[in-house]
Write a protein that holds these residues in place. Structure first.
Motif: not given
Length: 415
Positions: A383-391
């Motif tokens: 909800r905050i960052f332009g891109t959020t990536l994880g596993p």
């Protein structure tokens, strides 16, 4: 007896001799003065050494020869050649070649492309914006020199040491980021991460385990992708969190098996079961030719039972006792403990990759509360960052969260 006429002639000759002697004296004095002036001028402008003769020839010319005539000393002094740094280049020139004039060398130096740099106005504007941002958040940030490496860099990055207040959350190691990213991290922690930590971990986060911040490279470290937000000091990779009670939440160990891996392994198990069923059916028909000619009215149950057992084992995450572990056909990349791109493994790397997969499969199931904390923190970051990536995104992010401030036209990326 001397006559008056003889006396007059003698007196006249004596006067004439005196006049001649006086004239000779004046001419001698004039010639001596002219010679002294010529010598003074010659001393004021010493002859420069010949550029092609070396120091020995110059010394010999300075010593002079006693047989030199006055005409040689009266010659005008020759202009001295250029003896600056370019003379060292002239010394190495081939015979017959002329050294380049100093003006040409200066012109070529000015024409050479200068390394790109931020303008003074860009740096000043970025620093002014950064000062405003840091005043409204709880963060400890040290000014960093402007970074410019081709398309990479930032005019006013900071070294982010900690965020938040009561408690301060230390970044280990500190990260080189923009002030806008520092603000987003602070908001994420104060509004979401710390409440989730108190809920699931029964403590507050005091340390962020950072893995990569500024790095001039393309996305995923590949040659054909666009520039990574890491190259703009606009991204951060997080490998885990540590609470005040030293409880850890590591992305690699505590996230759990990603859904894409579960689906890949289920597909591999189904394919293996189908192959086993086909092999069993082929063996039976070969022993009974009459049966081979008849249609199979009742499906075989052995393969279905095996497939169901394998699928259940993989979904539950608990390997069957004494059974071999199934490996997905699309091998996942070895998680890189330092974050960033994964180096393509060689022969030894492939063995290490398989060993890492076995180690992950053999590790105990993650704590449910720690797993919930990581999943909810990841969801809040979206909800905050332009891109959020994880596993769940891909194998390159199996061991860390990637968050950045990339501007998106339509919707944020959350995987």
């Amino acid at each position: 007896m001397t006559t008056p006429a003889r006396t007059y002639g003698s007196t006249h000759r004596s006067s004439f001799r005196l006049i001649i002697a006086a004239a000779i004296l004046v001419l001698s004095l004039f010639a001596a003065g002219t010679a002294r002036d010529a010598q003074a001028k010659q001393k004021a402008v010493p002859p420069a050494p010949d550029a092609t003769s070396g120091a020995g020839k110059a010394d010999a010319q300075a010593a002079g020869s006693p047989s030199q005539t006055a005409a040689d000393s009266a010659k005008p002094a020759q202009p001295a050649p250029n003896t600056d740094a370019n003379s060292s280049q002239n010394a190495g020139a081939k015979p017959g070649e002329q050294a380049k004039p100093e003006a040409d060398s200066k012109a070529s130096a000015e024409a050479a492309p200068k390394p790109p740099a931020w303008s003074a106005a860009e740096v000043a504007d970025a620093k002014a914006h950064c000062a405003i941002v840091l005043k409204r958040i709880h963060a400890v940030a040290l000014p960093h020199e402007p970074i410019k490496e081709g398309a990479c860099g930032a005019p006013a990055p900071v070294e982010l040491v900690s965020i938040g207040e009561k408690p301060q959350v230390a970044l280990s190691p500190p990260a080189i980021v923009t002030c806008d990213l520092a603000e987003a991290l602070t908001q994420w922690f104060e509004n979401d991460v710390q409440p989730l930590a108190r809920k699931h971990l029964k403590s507050e986060i005091v340390t962020i385990e950072t893995m990569s911040s500024y790095s001039c490279r393309n996305a995923y470290g590949r040659k054909k992708t666009k520039l990574s937000e890491h190259g703009l000091a606009n991204a951060l990779d997080i490998g885990g969190f540590i609470t005040a009670t030293t409880k850890t939440a590591e992305v690699l160990e505590d996230w759990g098996k990603p859904q894409r891996e579960i689906l890949a392994e289920a597909e591999a198990a189904k394919r293996a079961a189908d192959e086993a069923a086909a092999k069993t059916a082929g063996t039976g028909t070969a022993a009974n030719p009459v049966q081979a000619a008849l249609p199979l009215a009742v499906p075989l149950t052995a393969g279905a039972a095996a497939a169901e057992l394998a699928r259940s084992t993989i979904i539950e995450g608990v390997p069957a006792s004494g059974s071999a572990k199934l490996v997905a056909t699309s091998e996942a990349a070895v998680p890189n403990r330092l974050g960033g791109p994964v180096v393509k493994p060689g022969k030894k790397g492939a063995l290490a990759q398989k060993a890492a997969q076995v180690a992950l499969a053999a590790s105990p199931a993650p704590d449910a509360e720690v797993q919930a904390f990581l999943h909810e923190a990841h969801k809040a970051a979206c909800r905050i960052f332009g891109t959020t990536l994880g596993p769940e995104a891909n194998a390159d992010h199996r061991n860390h969260f990637h968050v950045d401030m990339a501007e998106r036209k339509f919707t944020k990326i959350c995987d």
